[in-house]
Scaffold this active site. Structure first.
Site, mmCIF file in Angstrom:
data_model
loop_
_atom_site.group_PDB
_atom_site.id
_atom_site.type_symbol
_atom_site.label_atom_id
_atom_site.label_comp_id
_atom_site.label_asym_id
_atom_site.label_seq_id
_atom_site.Cartn_x
_atom_site.Cartn_y
_atom_site.Cartn_z
ATOM 1 N N SER A 31 0.828 -1.198 0.000
ATOM 2 C CA SER A 31 0.000 0.000 0.000
ATOM 3 C C SER A 31 0.870 1.259 0.000
ATOM 4 O O SER A 31 1.733 1.427 -0.857
ATOM 5 C CB SER A 31 -0.938 -0.052 1.211
ATOM 6 O OG SER A 31 -1.903 0.965 1.170
ATOM 7 N N HIS A 40 -2.119 -0.780 -4.826
ATOM 8 C CA HIS A 40 -3.571 -0.777 -5.030
ATOM 9 C C HIS A 40 -4.071 0.660 -5.060
ATOM 10 O O HIS A 40 -3.327 1.608 -4.799
ATOM 11 C CB HIS A 40 -4.296 -1.596 -3.950
ATOM 12 C CG HIS A 40 -4.184 -1.035 -2.562
ATOM 13 N ND1 HIS A 40 -4.902 -1.524 -1.494
ATOM 14 C CD2 HIS A 40 -3.433 -0.023 -2.049
ATOM 15 C CE1 HIS A 40 -4.599 -0.854 -0.401
ATOM 16 N NE2 HIS A 40 -3.720 0.064 -0.711
#
Length: 310
Positions: free
Chosen positions: A83, A106
């Site tokens: 992330s 993401h």
């Protein structure tokens, strides 16, 4: 005080370790940038990452600061860079991944409570921050933005070999043991081997990194905060504040209370005062429709209601 990063000055340059959730423990990127600013402008930096991510806004600030740093920045992903942590890694002039390390990218996500306008504002902010992440990943890898966007949309986990092939890493090194414990259940596509690695017991620390000293007899070590519990507590607090404001007929005040992190006791006091200020002045000279003099004042009623609810 717990912290999610450490900066250690070396004979030449400095070593930075981010071994926790970015933005945790109430420590923002502002503190990180202040400490980074104390280092010489051209000092070579080694950034060691083993993090599940965290605040994407803090990550963007850290990425930009590392990009501006005049000295070389070498990034070592010692376990996981997921992330927001994977975006910080892209600031490295060289990114080194051990054979058993993982990197995950993401689309950014966020949480907001409020009106439709509040929701749209958050969506716009996420679109903008997502664009920044996309450009950073594309710049490092040399891949087209459309290709990177597809990887972000489906939450893509990459091992060292895959990251090297795409261009997210420059060098693959020998495997290491993961020293940190993370809650990776928040992600939807976490590979089973990662879940096993970050939840395994009695794993030795990563070579070259400091480990926390064992507690001495008679002392109690501070428990590590549970990120899931922290999120649940924040959600409960936010819901209680919103409910109290709605009950008092002042829903517009909720955002201010949440932004200032006002205590529930202070929220109750302010709402009672606001309600009292809006009540009509009832006197014998100017009789008005409403409660008789024997009726309970509204302030008492709402105070008892809040007490039961809180």
């Amino acid at each position: 005080m717990n912290n999610w990063y450490s900066i250690c000055a070396l004979n030449e340059g400095a070593e930075i370790s981010i071994y926790d959730e970015i933005g945790a423990y109430g420590v923002s990127a502002k503190a990180f940038l202040a400490d980074l600013g104390k280092l010489p402008d051209k000092a070579p930096l080694t950034l060691r990452l083993n993090s599940p991510g965290g605040s994407v806004f803090d990550a963007v600030a850290i990425y930009n600061a590392l990009q501006r740093h005049a000295g070389t920045v070498t990034v070592s992903i010692d376990g996981i860079a997921a992330s927001a942590a994977s975006y910080i890694a892209m600031a490295g002039d060289e990114i080194i991944m051990p054979e058993n390390a993982f990197l995950m990218i993401h689309d950014p996500s966020g949480m907001v409570m409020g009106t439709a306008a509040d929701m749209r504002s958050m969506a716009e902010a996420l679109d903008k921050i997502g664009g920044s992440l996309l450009r950073g990943y594309a710049a490092k890898s040399g891949k087209a933005e459309d290709e990177i966007a597809a990887l972000m949309a489906k939450e893509t986990w990459l091992d060292a070999g895959e990251a090297l092939e795409i261009g997210f890493a420059d060098t693959m090194s020998e495997p290491v043991k993961m020293a940190a414990r993370f809650d990776v259940g928040q992600f939807k596509n976490t590979p089973p081997e990662i879940i096993e690695a970050v939840t395994a017991k009695d794993e030795p620390a990563v070579a070259g990194l400091e480990t926390k000293p064992e507690s001495t007899p008679g002392t109690k070590a501070d428990p590590m905060p549970d990120s899931a519990a922290i999120r649940n507590e924040a959600m409960t607090y936010a819901k209680t504040v919103v409910d109290l404001c709605r009950l008092a007929g002042q829903p517009q005040m909720a955002a201010g209370f949440l932004a200032s992190e006002a205590s529930l006791e202070d929220v109750r006091k302010v709402l009672i005062d606001a309600k009292a200020a809006n009540e009509p002045d009832i006197s014998s000279t100017h009789p008005q429709q409403g409660p008789t003099p024997q009726a309970k004042p509204w302030g008492d009623v709402i105070a008892r209601t809040f007490k039961r609810k809180g």
